[in-house]
Design a protein around this motif. Structure first.
Motif, PDB file in Angstrom:
ATOM      1  N   VAL A 104      17.675   5.599  10.703  1.00 44.99           N
ATOM      2  CA  VAL A 104      18.194   6.945  10.465  1.00 44.99           C
ATOM      3  C   VAL A 104      19.190   6.910   9.309  1.00 44.99           C
ATOM      4  CG1 VAL A 104      19.477   8.874  11.442  1.00 44.99           C
ATOM      5  CG2 VAL A 104      17.831   7.621  12.865  1.00 44.99           C
ATOM      6  N   ALA A 105      18.925   7.747   8.300  1.00 47.81           N
ATOM      7  CA  ALA A 105      19.839   7.880   7.174  1.00 47.81           C
ATOM      8  C   ALA A 105      20.775   9.062   7.376  1.00 47.81           C
ATOM      9  CB  ALA A 105      19.061   8.068   5.876  1.00 47.81           C
ATOM     10  N   ALA A 106      20.261  10.128   7.974  1.00 46.32           N
ATOM     11  CA  ALA A 106      21.064  11.329   8.226  1.00 46.32           C
ATOM     12  C   ALA A 106      20.324  12.197   9.221  1.00 46.32           C
ATOM     13  CB  ALA A 106      21.315  12.099   6.922  1.00 46.32           C
ATOM     14  N   ARG A 107      21.052  13.114   9.823  1.00 47.17           N
ATOM     15  CA  ARG A 107      20.428  14.067  10.732  1.00 47.17           C
ATOM     16  C   ARG A 107      21.193  15.382  10.688  1.00 47.17           C
ATOM     17  NH1 ARG A 107      19.146  12.023  15.491  1.00 47.17           N
ATOM     18  NH2 ARG A 107      19.895   9.895  15.288  1.00 47.17           N
ATOM     19  N   THR A 108      20.478  16.459  10.962  1.00 43.62           N
ATOM     20  CA  THR A 108      21.088  17.760  11.167  1.00 43.62           C
ATOM     21  C   THR A 108      20.595  18.277  12.506  1.00 43.62           C
ATOM     22  OG1 THR A 108      19.286  19.009  10.119  1.00 43.62           O
ATOM     23  CG2 THR A 108      21.045  18.185   8.665  1.00 43.62           C
ATOM     24  N   GLU A 109      20.921  19.496  12.821  1.00 38.98           N
ATOM     25  CA  GLU A 109      20.503  20.051  14.110  1.00 38.98           C
ATOM     26  C   GLU A 109      18.983  20.128  14.224  1.00 38.98           C
ATOM     27  OE1 GLU A 109      21.007  24.238  16.577  1.00 38.98           O
ATOM     28  OE2 GLU A 109      22.526  23.662  15.094  1.00 38.98           O
ATOM     29  N   ASP A 110      18.306  20.352  13.091  1.00 35.10           N
ATOM     30  CA  ASP A 110      16.856  20.535  13.159  1.00 35.10           C
ATOM     31  C   ASP A 110      16.078  19.650  12.194  1.00 35.10           C
ATOM     32  OD1 ASP A 110      17.636  21.711  10.816  1.00 35.10           O
ATOM     33  OD2 ASP A 110      16.698  23.658  11.220  1.00 35.10           O
ATOM     34  N   ALA A 111      16.689  18.536  11.746  1.00 36.89           N
ATOM     35  CA  ALA A 111      15.983  17.644  10.825  1.00 36.89           C
ATOM     36  C   ALA A 111      16.497  16.216  10.975  1.00 36.89           C
ATOM     37  CB  ALA A 111      16.147  18.104   9.382  1.00 36.89           C
ATOM     38  N   LEU A 112      15.616  15.276  10.650  1.00 34.67           N
ATOM     39  CA  LEU A 112      15.918  13.851  10.730  1.00 34.67           C
ATOM     40  C   LEU A 112      15.442  13.200   9.440  1.00 34.67           C
ATOM     41  CD1 LEU A 112      16.778  11.478  12.690  1.00 34.67           C
ATOM     42  CD2 LEU A 112      14.352  11.335  13.297  1.00 34.67           C
ATOM     43  N   TYR A 113      16.304  12.363   8.834  1.00 35.36           N
ATOM     44  CA  TYR A 113      16.003  11.717   7.569  1.00 35.36           C
ATOM     45  C   TYR A 113      16.000  10.199   7.781  1.00 35.36           C
ATOM     46  CZ  TYR A 113      17.141  16.361   5.831  1.00 35.36           C
ATOM     47  OH  TYR A 113      17.177  17.725   5.622  1.00 35.36           O
ATOM     48  N   LEU A 114      14.902   9.553   7.415  1.00 32.12           N
ATOM     49  CA  LEU A 114      14.711   8.143   7.723  1.00 32.12           C
ATOM     50  C   LEU A 114      14.546   7.336   6.447  1.00 32.12           C
ATOM     51  CD1 LEU A 114      12.154   8.759  10.586  1.00 32.12           C
ATOM     52  CD2 LEU A 114      14.536   8.085  10.878  1.00 32.12           C
ATOM     53  N   ARG A 115      15.165   6.180   6.384  1.00 36.31           N
ATOM     54  CA  ARG A 115      15.117   5.328   5.200  1.00 36.31           C
ATOM     55  C   ARG A 115      14.477   3.983   5.519  1.00 36.31           C
ATOM     56  NH1 ARG A 115      20.422   2.072   3.499  1.00 36.31           N
ATOM     57  NH2 ARG A 115      18.723   1.210   2.274  1.00 36.31           N
ATOM     58  N   GLY A 116      14.060   3.296   4.448  1.00 34.57           N
ATOM     59  CA  GLY A 116      13.566   1.935   4.560  1.00 34.57           C
ATOM     60  C   GLY A 116      14.636   0.963   4.107  1.00 34.57           C
ATOM     61  N   THR A 117      14.229  -0.226   3.722  1.00 32.51           N
ATOM     62  CA  THR A 117      15.205  -1.238   3.298  1.00 32.51           C
ATOM     63  C   THR A 117      15.470  -1.179   1.797  1.00 32.51           C
ATOM     64  OG1 THR A 117      13.485  -2.916   2.920  1.00 32.51           O
ATOM     65  CG2 THR A 117      14.440  -2.781   5.129  1.00 32.51           C
ATOM     66  N   GLY A 118      14.765  -0.308   1.077  1.00 32.13           N
ATOM     67  CA  GLY A 118      14.937  -0.197  -0.360  1.00 32.13           C
ATOM     68  C   GLY A 118      16.085   0.709  -0.745  1.00 32.13           C
ATOM     69  N   THR A 119      16.081   1.143  -2.000  1.00 31.13           N
ATOM     70  CA  THR A 119      17.228   1.872  -2.548  1.00 31.13           C
ATOM     71  C   THR A 119      17.192   3.373  -2.269  1.00 31.13           C
ATOM     72  OG1 THR A 119      16.124   2.194  -4.682  1.00 31.13           O
ATOM     73  CG2 THR A 119      17.437   0.185  -4.414  1.00 31.13           C
ATOM     74  N   ASP A 120      16.049   3.926  -1.873  1.00 36.02           N
ATOM     75  CA  ASP A 120      15.950   5.371  -1.675  1.00 36.02           C
ATOM     76  C   ASP A 120      16.838   5.843  -0.531  1.00 36.02           C
ATOM     77  OD1 ASP A 120      13.905   5.912  -3.674  1.00 36.02           O
ATOM     78  OD2 ASP A 120      12.545   4.832  -2.349  1.00 36.02           O
ATOM     79  N   GLY A 121      17.472   7.010  -0.754  1.00 33.33           N
ATOM     80  CA  GLY A 121      18.320   7.573   0.292  1.00 33.33           C
ATOM     81  C   GLY A 121      17.565   7.820   1.582  1.00 33.33           C
ATOM     82  N   TYR A 122      16.347   8.289   1.468  1.00 32.78           N
ATOM     83  CA  TYR A 122      15.443   8.402   2.617  1.00 32.78           C
ATOM     84  C   TYR A 122      14.009   8.480   2.106  1.00 32.78           C
ATOM     85  CZ  TYR A 122      15.419  13.486   1.727  1.00 32.78           C
ATOM     86  OH  TYR A 122      15.292  14.734   1.149  1.00 32.78           O
ATOM     87  N   LEU A 123      13.071   8.132   2.988  1.00 31.38           N
ATOM     88  CA  LEU A 123      11.643   8.131   2.670  1.00 31.38           C
ATOM     89  C   LEU A 123      10.889   9.242   3.377  1.00 31.38           C
ATOM     90  CD1 LEU A 123      10.839   4.344   3.286  1.00 31.38           C
ATOM     91  CD2 LEU A 123      11.826   5.406   1.241  1.00 31.38           C
ATOM     92  N   LEU A 124      11.371   9.588   4.543  1.00 28.33           N
ATOM     93  CA  LEU A 124      10.658  10.512   5.415  1.00 28.33           C
ATOM     94  C   LEU A 124      11.657  11.518   5.959  1.00 28.33           C
ATOM     95  CD1 LEU A 124       7.728  10.837   6.483  1.00 28.33           C
ATOM     96  CD2 LEU A 124       8.435   9.535   8.503  1.00 28.33           C
ATOM     97  N   ALA A 125      11.395  12.802   5.722  1.00 34.12           N
ATOM     98  CA  ALA A 125      12.208  13.878   6.288  1.00 34.12           C
ATOM     99  C   ALA A 125      11.369  14.581   7.348  1.00 34.12           C
ATOM    100  CB  ALA A 125      12.634  14.856   5.201  1.00 34.12           C
ATOM    101  N   LEU A 126      11.869  14.612   8.564  1.00 27.76           N
ATOM    102  CA  LEU A 126      11.152  15.220   9.681  1.00 27.76           C
ATOM    103  C   LEU A 126      11.914  16.451  10.134  1.00 27.76           C
ATOM    104  CD1 LEU A 126      10.335  11.916  11.598  1.00 27.76           C
ATOM    105  CD2 LEU A 126       8.831  13.198  10.061  1.00 27.76           C
ATOM    106  N   HIS A 127      11.265  17.600  10.089  1.00 31.75           N
ATOM    107  CA  HIS A 127      11.882  18.872  10.435  1.00 31.75           C
ATOM    108  C   HIS A 127      11.257  19.421  11.711  1.00 31.75           C
ATOM    109  CE1 HIS A 127      13.864  19.438   6.421  1.00 31.75           C
ATOM    110  NE2 HIS A 127      12.904  18.588   6.083  1.00 31.75           N
ATOM    111  N   GLN A 128      12.091  20.013  12.563  1.00 35.01           N
ATOM    112  CA  GLN A 128      11.580  20.612  13.775  1.00 35.01           C
ATOM    113  C   GLN A 128      10.626  21.748  13.425  1.00 35.01           C
ATOM    114  OE1 GLN A 128      12.246  19.631  17.099  1.00 35.01           O
ATOM    115  NE2 GLN A 128      10.462  20.968  17.389  1.00 35.01           N
ATOM    116  N   GLY A 129       9.419  21.677  13.963  1.00 35.40           N
ATOM    117  CA  GLY A 129       8.419  22.700  13.682  1.00 35.40           C
ATOM    118  C   GLY A 129       7.748  23.159  14.943  1.00 35.40           C
TER     119      GLY A 129
END
Length: 300
Positions: free
Chosen positions: A34-59
């Motif tokens: 987990v890189a960051a989260r909000t009430e309705d979203a989750l941001y996930l990172r890998g081991t590289g330099t990107d802030g996050y790779l996958l943004a998951l939003h409640q749908g």
């Protein structure tokens, strides 16, 4: 460098029906963090330099792809992309602006292509210090494959709007290059415009194989693999996540430059019974093929 404006793929954003279930799968089993989260979203990172790779939003109940995010080479490139995308038939969703609500920040612009795919292009987003690759954990995204019912039109759009070039073309796919990775976006020739799959780069062969075993132990069968592709020369194992999204562990993606010679379908033919270089695994089955048609872009 083929594209003067686009450096590579940063992230993919999805709508999913259950964020808690998504977090459990993508952290414990797929091995992002987990890189960051909000009430309705989750941001996930890998081991590289990107802030996050996958943004998951409640749908809603049906997963959807929200957008594909590319990274621009410069702030000035954003204006160039906006101008060229509009000239190529895109609809502007947001002109370049500060991404104050994005945990990676930076400046970004967003547009919808003529067939409904949403692309965001960012520059100046937060990066992490590079870490040594960790065994059996994804580093970054290497490519996303998008289906297209009009491959020639979509290829031309990526060339005109984003400066991509065709790396290779097979009977079922067009592989589009913007930098060193053989392909960053590939176009799956289909009768719809769904998300085909998202590919996560692993450190090495061992990690692709161990990741496959871990997924299998967790009840997620290898849908296709292990194998080695022709175009891109990359290793692969394909899976379907808990929501029906096709995801790939890959490694050893071919690195190319402007001297690379593109080949067509006549070059990429396998002997009877094979669909990759090794010929170990069976071809993709009906379950995988159906999943590769199911996840559509969210409407405006």
């Amino acid at each position: 460098m083929s594209s003067p404006w686009i450096e590579g793929l940063r992230s993919v954003a999805l709508h999913v029906p259950d964020l808690a279930k998504a977090e459990d799968f993508y952290t414990r089993t797929w091995r992002l963090e987990v890189a960051a989260r909000t009430e309705d979203a989750l941001y996930l990172r890998g081991t590289g330099t990107d802030g996050y790779l996958l943004a998951l939003h409640q749908g809603g109940e049906q997963p959807q792809i929200r957008q594909v995010t590319l990274r621009a080479r410069s702030h000035e490139a954003l204006a160039q992309v906006q101008q060229r995308a509009l000239a190529a038939g895109a609809t502007l969703i947001a002109a370049p602006h500060a991404l104050t609500h994005d945990p990676a920040g930076g400046t970004g612009m967003t547009f919808r292509d003529p067939h409904g795919r949403v692309f965001q292009v960012v520059h100046g987003d937060a990066r992490h210090e590079p870490a040594a690759p960790m065994p059996d954990r994804p580093i970054r995204l290497t490519h996303v494959v998008l289906n297209t019912h009009a491959v020639d039109q979509t290829q031309a759009f990526l060339e005109q709007a984003l400066g991509f070039r065709l790396a290779d073309r097979t009977a079922i796919m067009a592989f589009m290059n913007c930098d060193r990775d053989h392909h960053t976006i590939a176009l799956g020739i289909s009768d719809n415009d769904a998300l085909n799959h998202i590919a996560f780069l692993m450190p090495d062969f061992e990690s692709v194989m161990r990741g496959g075993g871990r997924m299998k132990d967790a009840g997620f069968a290898i849908q296709w693999g292990p194998g080695r592709h022709g175009p891109g020369n990359n290793l692969f194992n394909y899976f379907i996540d808990p929501f029906g999204v096709v995801i790939e562990y890959t490694a050893e993606v071919e690195q190319i430059d402007d001297s690379y010679v593109s080949h067509g379908p006549e070059h990429w033919k396998w002997p009877s019974g094979r669909v990759d270089q090794w010929g170990i695994s069976a071809p993709p089955g009906a379950t995988l093929k159906e999943a590769q048609r199911r996840i559509l872009f969210a409407p405006s």
